[in-house]
Design a protein around this motif. Structure first.
Motif, PDB file in Angstrom:
ATOM      1  N   TYR A 175      35.538  80.799  42.964  1.00 56.74           N
ATOM      2  CA  TYR A 175      35.815  82.224  42.779  1.00 56.74           C
ATOM      3  C   TYR A 175      35.244  82.749  41.463  1.00 56.74           C
ATOM      4  O   TYR A 175      34.944  83.941  41.353  1.00 56.74           O
ATOM      5  CB  TYR A 175      37.311  82.484  42.900  1.00 56.74           C
ATOM      6  CG  TYR A 175      37.736  82.593  44.356  1.00 56.74           C
ATOM      7  CD1 TYR A 175      37.972  83.823  44.939  1.00 56.74           C
ATOM      8  CD2 TYR A 175      37.850  81.453  45.155  1.00 56.74           C
ATOM      9  CE1 TYR A 175      38.322  83.925  46.281  1.00 56.74           C
ATOM     10  CE2 TYR A 175      38.189  81.539  46.482  1.00 56.74           C
ATOM     11  CZ  TYR A 175      38.426  82.784  47.052  1.00 56.74           C
ATOM     12  OH  TYR A 175      38.755  82.879  48.381  1.00 56.74           O
ATOM     13  N   THR A 176      35.057  81.886  40.477  1.00 60.67           N
ATOM     14  CA  THR A 176      34.373  82.303  39.261  1.00 60.67           C
ATOM     15  C   THR A 176      32.920  82.633  39.572  1.00 60.67           C
ATOM     16  O   THR A 176      32.373  83.640  39.086  1.00 60.67           O
ATOM     17  CB  THR A 176      34.441  81.206  38.185  1.00 60.67           C
ATOM     18  OG1 THR A 176      35.801  81.015  37.792  1.00 60.67           O
ATOM     19  CG2 THR A 176      33.625  81.592  36.961  1.00 60.67           C
ATOM     20  N   GLU A 227      41.769  84.678  43.970  1.00 60.05           N
ATOM     21  CA  GLU A 227      41.792  83.388  43.287  1.00 60.05           C
ATOM     22  C   GLU A 227      43.206  83.048  42.813  1.00 60.05           C
ATOM     23  O   GLU A 227      43.689  81.929  43.019  1.00 60.05           O
ATOM     24  CB  GLU A 227      40.841  83.406  42.092  1.00 60.05           C
ATOM     25  CG  GLU A 227      40.864  82.118  41.275  1.00 60.05           C
ATOM     26  CD  GLU A 227      40.154  82.256  39.947  1.00 60.05           C
ATOM     27  OE1 GLU A 227      40.358  81.367  39.089  1.00 60.05           O
ATOM     28  OE2 GLU A 227      39.421  83.228  39.750  1.00 60.05           O
ATOM     29  N   LEU A 229      39.229  88.141  41.956  1.00 57.15           N
ATOM     30  CA  LEU A 229      40.106  87.468  41.000  1.00 57.15           C
ATOM     31  C   LEU A 229      41.549  87.436  41.487  1.00 57.15           C
ATOM     32  O   LEU A 229      42.269  86.453  41.253  1.00 57.15           O
ATOM     33  CB  LEU A 229      40.019  88.160  39.635  1.00 57.15           C
ATOM     34  CG  LEU A 229      38.650  88.065  38.945  1.00 57.15           C
ATOM     35  CD1 LEU A 229      38.660  88.847  37.635  1.00 57.15           C
ATOM     36  CD2 LEU A 229      38.269  86.619  38.700  1.00 57.15           C
ATOM     37  N   ARG A 287      35.444  92.967  41.902  1.00 56.45           N
ATOM     38  CA  ARG A 287      35.809  91.887  40.981  1.00 56.45           C
ATOM     39  C   ARG A 287      37.332  91.686  40.968  1.00 56.45           C
ATOM     40  O   ARG A 287      37.818  90.550  40.982  1.00 56.45           O
ATOM     41  CB  ARG A 287      35.298  92.188  39.579  1.00 56.45           C
ATOM     42  CG  ARG A 287      35.631  91.078  38.569  1.00 56.45           C
ATOM     43  CD  ARG A 287      34.917  91.255  37.254  1.00 56.45           C
ATOM     44  NE  ARG A 287      33.482  91.009  37.379  1.00 56.45           N
ATOM     45  CZ  ARG A 287      32.552  91.962  37.338  1.00 56.45           C
ATOM     46  NH1 ARG A 287      32.908  93.226  37.163  1.00 56.45           N
ATOM     47  NH2 ARG A 287      31.279  91.654  37.466  1.00 56.45           N
ATOM     48  N   ARG A 315      38.897  77.656  41.476  1.00 55.86           N
ATOM     49  CA  ARG A 315      38.498  78.371  40.257  1.00 55.86           C
ATOM     50  C   ARG A 315      36.972  78.409  40.112  1.00 55.86           C
ATOM     51  O   ARG A 315      36.403  79.453  39.761  1.00 55.86           O
ATOM     52  CB  ARG A 315      39.141  77.716  39.032  1.00 55.86           C
ATOM     53  CG  ARG A 315      40.645  77.952  38.943  1.00 55.86           C
ATOM     54  CD  ARG A 315      41.173  77.637  37.542  1.00 55.86           C
ATOM     55  NE  ARG A 315      42.581  77.980  37.419  1.00 55.86           N
ATOM     56  CZ  ARG A 315      43.588  77.126  37.565  1.00 55.86           C
ATOM     57  NH1 ARG A 315      43.334  75.855  37.845  1.00 55.86           N
ATOM     58  NH2 ARG A 315      44.835  77.527  37.446  1.00 55.86           N
ATOM     59  N   GLU A 316      36.316  77.295  40.361  1.00 61.02           N
ATOM     60  CA  GLU A 316      34.856  77.271  40.244  1.00 61.02           C
ATOM     61  C   GLU A 316      34.208  78.191  41.283  1.00 61.02           C
ATOM     62  O   GLU A 316      33.274  78.947  40.974  1.00 61.02           O
ATOM     63  CB  GLU A 316      34.325  75.849  40.414  1.00 61.02           C
ATOM     64  CG  GLU A 316      34.596  74.943  39.216  1.00 61.02           C
ATOM     65  CD  GLU A 316      33.875  73.618  39.329  1.00 61.02           C
ATOM     66  OE1 GLU A 316      33.123  73.419  40.313  1.00 61.02           O
ATOM     67  OE2 GLU A 316      34.041  72.773  38.433  1.00 61.02           O
ATOM     68  N   GLN A 322      31.244  86.447  39.300  1.00 61.44           N
ATOM     69  CA  GLN A 322      30.093  86.729  38.455  1.00 61.44           C
ATOM     70  C   GLN A 322      28.976  87.408  39.240  1.00 61.44           C
ATOM     71  O   GLN A 322      28.283  88.285  38.708  1.00 61.44           O
ATOM     72  CB  GLN A 322      29.560  85.426  37.830  1.00 61.44           C
ATOM     73  CG  GLN A 322      30.470  84.811  36.795  1.00 61.44           C
ATOM     74  CD  GLN A 322      30.645  85.695  35.574  1.00 61.44           C
ATOM     75  OE1 GLN A 322      29.692  86.288  35.083  1.00 61.44           O
ATOM     76  NE2 GLN A 322      31.867  85.791  35.089  1.00 61.44           N
TER      77      GLN A 322
END
Length: 239
Positions: free
Chosen positions: A104-105, A228, A225, A221, A101-102, A109
């Motif tokens: 791919y976040t 992820e 996501l 994007r 999560r970290e 961004q």
């Protein structure tokens, strides 16, 4: 008697064409070679997540002292591929939900913005280098050669964002390359999703080559996501 008022003579200027300089060569140390060997073994899955990396064993395997092994492991720690624990030693990183999560976040961004900048900067045009990476990935997928697929996919992504014109943004995304390849490769080995991602890559490239920055950003994007969500699900199923 020499004239004390005479100006000192400047040395003759040598025409550039007559100057022959040796080519620059990047020195490759034992640490560099060892780091690349271990890095590739981790990305290919030969060294699986959680595998202990014992300095003495690696040194004996490659016929080197412990010093380059220790330096190579420190460099791999900086990429996120290995973890060093004061009590448990060194091991290949074991991905979990939080890491995915970290990671791919951060990508979601930064990378879509860079891809949009590339599309706006280049305008409608053919992106041959990205096409070549996409073709290589497709060829490897059809041949069932998944070992090189991750590198081809990472190269495709890099070709799209590196043309954005912002060195700092490109360098930041470069820092995420190895860790992204690592978790994506693990996900593919647990549950192959090559075909879906290949179609998504083609759609992103289509928007970039059309010069449609907003569409390229949206598709990039959504792709990140989606990847992820799939990875988190796969890791949960195989935890």
């Amino acid at each position: 008697m020499p004239d004390s008022n005479a100006l000192p003579q400047e040395p003759p200027v040598i025409p550039p064409a007559s100057v022959v300089l040796p080519p620059l060569r990047q020195p490759v140390s034992r640490t560099d070679r060892l780091r690349e060997a271990l890095r590739q073994a981790i990305l290919d899955g030969a060294l699986p997540p959680g595998k202990a990396l014992v300095e003495r064993e690696i040194a004996e395997m490659y016929g080197v002292s412990k010093t380059p092994v220790r330096e190579a492991l420190k460099q791999l720690q900086s990429t996120g591929l290995v973890v060093i624990n004061a009590y448990q030693g060194v091991s290949v990183r074991r991905p979990d939900d939080e890491l995915v999560r970290e990671l791919y976040t951060a990508r979601a961004q930064a990378e879509p913005s860079a891809v949009a900048m590339t599309a706006a900067r280049l305008g409608p045009c053919r992106h041959d280098r990205a096409r070549a990476a996409l073709l290589e990935a497709s060829t490897l997928m059809e041949a069932g050669a998944s070992s090189g697929l991750g590198a081809a996919n990472r190269r495709f992504h890099r070709e799209l964002y590196r043309a954005c014109g912002n060195t700092f943004l490109s360098n930041f995304l470069d820092q995420l390359q190895d860790l992204t390849a690592f978790v994506a490769g693990l996900g593919w080995r647990l549950h192959a999703t090559f075909g879906v991602e290949a179609a998504e890559h083609a759609a992103i490239l289509e928007a970039v080559e059309a010069g449609e920055a907003d569409l390229a950003e949206t598709r990039c994007r959504e792709h990140i996501l989606s990847a992820e969500r799939k990875l988190v699900g796969v890791l949960k199923d195989h935890s």
